[in-house]
Design a protein around this motif. Structure first.
Motif, PDB file in Angstrom:
ATOM      1  N   LEU A 166      48.673  14.918 116.955  1.00  0.00           N
ATOM      2  CA  LEU A 166      50.007  14.864 117.562  1.00  0.00           C
ATOM      3  C   LEU A 166      50.799  13.671 117.046  1.00  0.00           C
ATOM      4  CD1 LEU A 166      51.922  16.143 119.628  1.00  0.00           C
ATOM      5  CD2 LEU A 166      50.904  14.669 121.368  1.00  0.00           C
ATOM      6  N   ALA A 167      50.118  12.534 116.868  1.00  0.00           N
ATOM      7  CA  ALA A 167      50.802  11.355 116.322  1.00  0.00           C
ATOM      8  C   ALA A 167      51.342  11.643 114.933  1.00  0.00           C
ATOM      9  CB  ALA A 167      49.838  10.175 116.296  1.00  0.00           C
ATOM     10  N   ALA A 168      50.563  12.376 114.120  1.00  0.00           N
ATOM     11  CA  ALA A 168      51.034  12.739 112.786  1.00  0.00           C
ATOM     12  C   ALA A 168      52.198  13.723 112.873  1.00  0.00           C
ATOM     13  CB  ALA A 168      49.889  13.341 111.975  1.00  0.00           C
ATOM     14  N   ALA A 169      52.146  14.638 113.828  1.00  0.00           N
ATOM     15  CA  ALA A 169      53.192  15.652 113.949  1.00  0.00           C
ATOM     16  C   ALA A 169      54.531  15.067 114.380  1.00  0.00           C
ATOM     17  CB  ALA A 169      52.757  16.731 114.932  1.00  0.00           C
ATOM     18  N   ALA A 172      54.366   9.388 114.216  1.00  0.00           N
ATOM     19  CA  ALA A 172      53.935   8.060 114.672  1.00  0.00           C
ATOM     20  C   ALA A 172      52.707   7.563 113.921  1.00  0.00           C
ATOM     21  CB  ALA A 172      53.626   8.096 116.160  1.00  0.00           C
ATOM     22  N   SER A 173      52.062   8.430 113.164  1.00  0.00           N
ATOM     23  CA  SER A 173      50.836   8.042 112.477  1.00  0.00           C
ATOM     24  C   SER A 173      51.140   7.492 111.092  1.00  0.00           C
ATOM     25  CB  SER A 173      49.897   9.244 112.359  1.00  0.00           C
ATOM     26  OG  SER A 173      48.736   8.907 111.633  1.00  0.00           O
ATOM     27  N   THR A 174      50.359   6.537 110.666  1.00  0.00           N
ATOM     28  CA  THR A 174      50.521   5.945 109.339  1.00  0.00           C
ATOM     29  C   THR A 174      49.628   6.615 108.310  1.00  0.00           C
ATOM     30  OG1 THR A 174      48.818   4.285 109.881  1.00  0.00           O
ATOM     31  CG2 THR A 174      51.121   3.705 110.300  1.00  0.00           C
ATOM     32  N   GLY A 175      48.844   7.612 108.700  1.00  0.00           N
ATOM     33  CA  GLY A 175      47.970   8.294 107.754  1.00  0.00           C
ATOM     34  C   GLY A 175      46.718   8.791 108.435  1.00  0.00           C
ATOM     35  N   TRP A 176      46.021   9.733 107.770  1.00  0.00           N
ATOM     36  CA  TRP A 176      44.820  10.324 108.351  1.00  0.00           C
ATOM     37  C   TRP A 176      43.668   9.333 108.395  1.00  0.00           C
ATOM     38  CZ3 TRP A 176      45.455  14.390 111.155  1.00  0.00           C
ATOM     39  CH2 TRP A 176      46.506  15.279 110.875  1.00  0.00           C
ATOM     40  N   ALA A 177      43.623   8.385 107.448  1.00  0.00           N
ATOM     41  CA  ALA A 177      42.569   7.366 107.487  1.00  0.00           C
ATOM     42  C   ALA A 177      42.705   6.514 108.740  1.00  0.00           C
ATOM     43  CB  ALA A 177      42.629   6.493 106.241  1.00  0.00           C
ATOM     44  N   SER A 178      43.958   6.159 109.059  1.00  0.00           N
ATOM     45  CA  SER A 178      44.208   5.407 110.277  1.00  0.00           C
ATOM     46  C   SER A 178      43.847   6.237 111.508  1.00  0.00           C
ATOM     47  CB  SER A 178      45.682   4.997 110.347  1.00  0.00           C
ATOM     48  OG  SER A 178      45.988   4.382 111.574  1.00  0.00           O
ATOM     49  N   GLY A 179      44.140   7.539 111.427  1.00  0.00           N
ATOM     50  CA  GLY A 179      43.788   8.416 112.539  1.00  0.00           C
ATOM     51  C   GLY A 179      42.293   8.514 112.756  1.00  0.00           C
ATOM     52  N   LEU A 180      41.525   8.547 111.661  1.00  0.00           N
ATOM     53  CA  LEU A 180      40.072   8.590 111.779  1.00  0.00           C
ATOM     54  C   LEU A 180      39.550   7.314 112.429  1.00  0.00           C
ATOM     55  CD1 LEU A 180      37.413  10.012 111.188  1.00  0.00           C
ATOM     56  CD2 LEU A 180      37.415   8.935 108.921  1.00  0.00           C
ATOM     57  N   GLY A 181      40.127   6.176 112.039  1.00  0.00           N
ATOM     58  CA  GLY A 181      39.728   4.918 112.661  1.00  0.00           C
ATOM     59  C   GLY A 181      40.033   4.901 114.145  1.00  0.00           C
TER      60      GLY A 181
END
Length: 525
Positions: A166-169, A172-181
């Motif tokens: 949702l953050a990526a959508a 608000a997300s800076t990338g999937w690597a950040s999301g994994l963290g």
């Protein structure tokens, strides 16, 4: 009272009444409530009840998770950690990815991030409905352990993946690597918060010696633990589950009989109300969901719903069968199919879908939000009706019936025999001690206790293969103190037998309830 309060109260009352009727008629309450909600949505003039995500995630979900965690067996979950982990962690992540890819292809309005958000929303099966059917039809404990263990943890996996997608959508997300963290930190942080909270609650309750206050703390605990974990940007679900499992394991040794009896009654009633409310609420969402689809092609929406629903079911079937044949020993074909078919989605998925914002951070409309909400509703209702209506037939067709009653009775009889001997030894010690101190003891009272203890030991063996009956009667005041000491000796042996792995947690709870009831009788005022 405002309109929202009146609506919540009315839905709660209707849900409890419908669930009570379903239990009376021996009908699956979850299915009956969903169908009743769908039927109510067609009443002329009925505008529906729009689901508030915060109501589900902060009011309904924490106590249901807490109640399930208190009843779970840490030993059984540890024995099946690999299988539970594959269902509760691996399967939701794979479902998120595969369903997201399919949704991205069949719903042009969805971006990849929005499609993965949908995948995460429909990833976690609802344990309440599957467990309710399983208990009613007598599934083996090993199957119920897998379903229950999965249900305790899969919400945490799916909701954390949902937050990342949702953050990526919304941008608000800076990338999937950040999301994994973020995912890893949320999971680890939730376990830490839950372990600390569970230890603190156990410490406080063990020193209160006030059943009313102890139960009150237990009622507030899931909400506090969930809120603290969420405010710390960790998984509130994992925190609640960890604390509940920890507290449930220690309740047998750190809580008094009155607290255990009171907690059991309170949580059963609260669980019944919340589950009934949640399932009726699912069916009542139809009007608000349909209203959002104005202007869309019914044929394309129907094809999209079938594609997402079919993918959701297929992923679970393939995943369960693949991992079943990697396990040793391999489960039976029937048990494997039952676990694979117990994939009913529930109110948590709907709450997550309704929690998707209308716009992104840039001010644009969230891509495909109306379709996302409808597809979630289609998966929830579709799996509830399809799996819920056919699961009893599947269980009977494959002959997946538990033999736990016989093995439990045998293990309980062996433990009861050992406990009765310990109680008799304790009685002899007390009699010798009183004689040494010059105190007189009524021989008749001691004889009654010995005969009662022998009958209690023998009855456990005689009950094998027959219906369970209550053993013994409350003793007279002349030997009340002696009987309390004997009960303490019996309880210690049963707990030791559980810790040694000779009896199951469910057997221990059943036996302790009998001892607690007897102790409550002895201590009545």
């Amino acid at each position: 009272m405002d309109a929202v309060g009146v609506t919540v109260l009315a839905v709660s009352v209707a849900a409890v009444l419908l669930a009570a009727v379903s239990r009376r008629l021996d009908v699956s309450a979850p299915l009956a409530l969903v169908v009743a909600g769908l039927a109510a949505s067609y009443i002329p003039g009925f505008d529906g009840v729009e689901l508030d995500p915060d109501l589900v995630l902060f009011v309904i979900l924490p106590p249901l998770l807490w109640s399930a965690g208190l009843e779970s067996s840490y030993l059984n979950m540890r024995r099946n950690a690999g299988a539970i982990g594959s269902l509760a962690v691996g399967l939701p992540l794979v479902t998120t990815l595969v369903v997201g890819l399919v949704a991205f292809r069949v719903v042009p309005e969805l971006t990849m991030a929005a499609a993965l958000t949908l995948g995460a929303i429909v990833a976690p099966p609802d344990a309440v409905s599957a467990s309710a059917v399983g208990r009613r039809l007598g599934l083996p404990r090993r199957v119920m352990t897998l379903i229950g263990g999965e249900s305790l943890l899969n919400d945490a996996t799916a909701l954390t993946a949902y937050k990342v997608a949702l953050a990526a959508a919304v941008g608000a997300s800076t990338g999937w690597a950040s999301g994994l963290g973020t995912f890893v930190l949320a999971a680890a942080g939730g376990v830490v918060v839950g372990a600390l909270a569970g230890s603190a609650i156990t410490f406080v309750r063990a020193r209160l010696d006030d059943p009313v206050v102890e139960s009150a703390i237990g009622l507030l605990a899931p909400f506090v633990v969930y809120l603290v974990a969420e405010e710390a940007h960790t998984s509130g679900v994992l925190a609640v589950v960890t604390a509940a499992v920890l507290l449930g394991g220690r309740t047998t040794t750190h809580a008094g009989y009155a607290t255990r009896l009171q907690d059991d009654a309170v949580w059963r009633a609260l669980q019944f109300i919340l589950e009934s409310f949640a399932f009726l609420l699912i069916g009542l969402q139809l009007p608000s969901v349909v209203d959002q689809l104005a202007g869309f092609s019914p044929a394309r929406i129907a094809m999209s719903a079938l594609a997402v629903l079919g993918t959701t079911i297929a992923v679970r079937l393939v995943w369960v069968y693949v991992f079943a044949y990697l396990r040793s020993p391999r489960p039976s074909v029937g048990e494997t199919f039952v676990v694979a078919w117990a994939g009913m989605r529930g109110v948590v998925s709907l709450a997550a879908a309704f929690g998707v914002p209308m716009t992104t951070l840039s001010g644009d409309a969230f891509p495909g939000r109306d379709q996302l909400v409808f597809l979630t509703f289609a998966v929830v209702v579709g799996t509830l009706l399809l799996h819920g209506l056919t699961l009893p037939w599947v269980i009977r067709r494959f002959g997946v019936e538990g033999d736990d009653a016989r093995s439990d009775a045998l293990a309980q009889a062996a433990a009861q025999d050992k406990a009765a001997r310990a109680a008799a030894d304790r009685l002899d010690e007390l009699l010798e001690q009183q004689r040494a101190e010059g105190n007189s003891i009524q021989d008749s009272a001691a004889d009654v206790l010995r005969r009662w203890n022998t009958a209690r030991r023998n009855a456990a063996w005689e009950r094998l293969g027959r219906s369970e009956e209550e053993i013994g009667q409350s003793p007279a005041s002349a030997f009340r103190g002696l009987r309390l000491e004997m009960l303490a000796a019996e309880r210690a042996v049963f707990i030791a037998e559980r810790d040694a792995g000779n009896i199951d947690d469910e057997v221990l709870r059943d036996v302790l309830r009998g001892l607690d009831l007897e102790e409550a009788t002895l201590n009545r005022r």
